[in-house]
Design a protein around this motif. Structure first.
Motif, mmCIF file in Angstrom:
data_model
loop_
_atom_site.group_PDB
_atom_site.id
_atom_site.type_symbol
_atom_site.label_atom_id
_atom_site.label_comp_id
_atom_site.label_asym_id
_atom_site.label_seq_id
_atom_site.Cartn_x
_atom_site.Cartn_y
_atom_site.Cartn_z
ATOM 1 N N GLN A 60 33.675 33.258 39.133
ATOM 2 C CA GLN A 60 34.473 33.476 37.921
ATOM 3 C C GLN A 60 34.664 34.974 37.662
ATOM 4 O O GLN A 60 35.756 35.420 37.313
ATOM 5 N N MET A 61 33.601 35.761 37.861
ATOM 6 C CA MET A 61 33.707 37.215 37.686
ATOM 7 C C MET A 61 34.719 37.795 38.676
ATOM 8 O O MET A 61 35.542 38.637 38.315
ATOM 9 N N VAL A 62 34.671 37.319 39.914
ATOM 10 C CA VAL A 62 35.593 37.809 40.941
ATOM 11 C C VAL A 62 37.026 37.409 40.591
ATOM 12 O O VAL A 62 37.964 38.194 40.773
ATOM 13 N N GLU A 63 37.195 36.212 40.050
ATOM 14 C CA GLU A 63 38.528 35.751 39.647
ATOM 15 C C GLU A 63 39.100 36.652 38.548
ATOM 16 O O GLU A 63 40.278 37.010 38.575
ATOM 17 N N TYR A 64 38.264 37.052 37.587
ATOM 18 C CA TYR A 64 38.709 37.966 36.527
ATOM 19 C C TYR A 64 39.125 39.306 37.124
ATOM 20 O O TYR A 64 40.139 39.884 36.760
ATOM 21 N N CYS A 65 38.328 39.794 38.062
ATOM 22 C CA CYS A 65 38.640 41.064 38.735
ATOM 23 C C CYS A 65 39.968 40.950 39.469
ATOM 24 O O CYS A 65 40.817 41.848 39.390
ATOM 25 N N ASP A 66 40.173 39.839 40.147
ATOM 26 C CA ASP A 66 41.399 39.591 40.904
ATOM 27 C C ASP A 66 42.615 39.632 39.981
ATOM 28 O O ASP A 66 43.645 40.227 40.317
ATOM 29 N N THR A 67 42.490 39.049 38.800
ATOM 30 C CA THR A 67 43.580 39.025 37.826
ATOM 31 C C THR A 67 43.915 40.439 37.351
ATOM 32 O O THR A 67 45.082 40.816 37.248
ATOM 33 N N ILE A 68 42.887 41.222 37.093
ATOM 34 C CA ILE A 68 43.091 42.599 36.628
ATOM 35 C C ILE A 68 43.731 43.457 37.714
ATOM 36 O O ILE A 68 44.658 44.236 37.460
#
Length: 197
Positions: free
Chosen positions: A179-187
């Motif tokens: 989930q943290m990586v997904e947030y980073c990916d979005t940013i």
């Protein structure tokens, strides 16, 4: 006896002593707070005499600092596995995932020492900064245009990634690494502007 052989044996003894002391401190950190750990506790668990400890380290804080530097070096070596040629978004998410996984695997050391150690955190940010700059420079050389200079982008993203990972760890890892990586990916998705034709 050959001088090189003597030095090699000495190096092996020093590394063995350091390893015993590191493992002892890490083990003790699972049992008690760093402030409550005494040199005698570290030496007893490592089965190393106190005089030997003091031949290598001034106190437990120097031992912790040395251990943190080894931890950062380990992260730096692992970060080199991602080359600037990687897909841009994948590169940043892989780097962030690596940082999160490294923090998770070494959570006690990170939470006890690294997150409260300004110079160690600065070194960690520098490693992430260098990784990001290398990737941005590679992308720019391959025709990708950025609306902000590379140095500013790298200076913005590197502390953001390290701080986010540190907060995540301090909060007890409330969400998954994925989930943290997904947030980073979005940013990171908004980072690139255009390719030259």
């Amino acid at each position: 006896m050959n001088n090189n052989l003597i030095n090699e044996n000495l190096d092996l003894r020093i590394r063995r002593t350091h390893k015993l002391l590191f493992e002892s401190l890490i083990s003790l950190l699972t049992e008690k707070n760093f402030d409550d750990i005494r040199i005698s506790d570290i030496c007893d668990k490592a089965m190393v005499h106190r005089t030997t400890f003091y031949k290598h380290f001034e106190d437990k804080y120097q031992l912790l600092d040395f251990l943190l530097r080894q931890l950062i070096k380990d992260f730096e070596e692992k970060s080199l596995q991602y080359t600037p040629a990687d897909n841009a978004k994948q590169y940043y998410t892989n780097l962030f995932r690596l940082l999160l996984e490294h923090m998770c695997e070494n959570r006690k050391m990170y939470s006890v020492g690294l997150l409260n150690n300004g110079s160690a955190m600065k070194q960690l940010r520098k490693i992430v900064l260098e990784c990001i700059k290398a990737k941005l420079e590679h992308d720019e050389n391959n025709g990708i245009k950025f609306i902000v200079p590379i140095s500013i982008i790298a200076e913005f993203y590197s502390p953001a990634l390290v701080y986010s990972a540190g907060e995540w760890l301090e909060e007890g890892m409330p969400i998954s690494i994925d989930q943290m990586v997904e947030y980073c990916d979005t940013i990171v998705a908004g980072l690139h502007i255009t390719h030259d034709n």
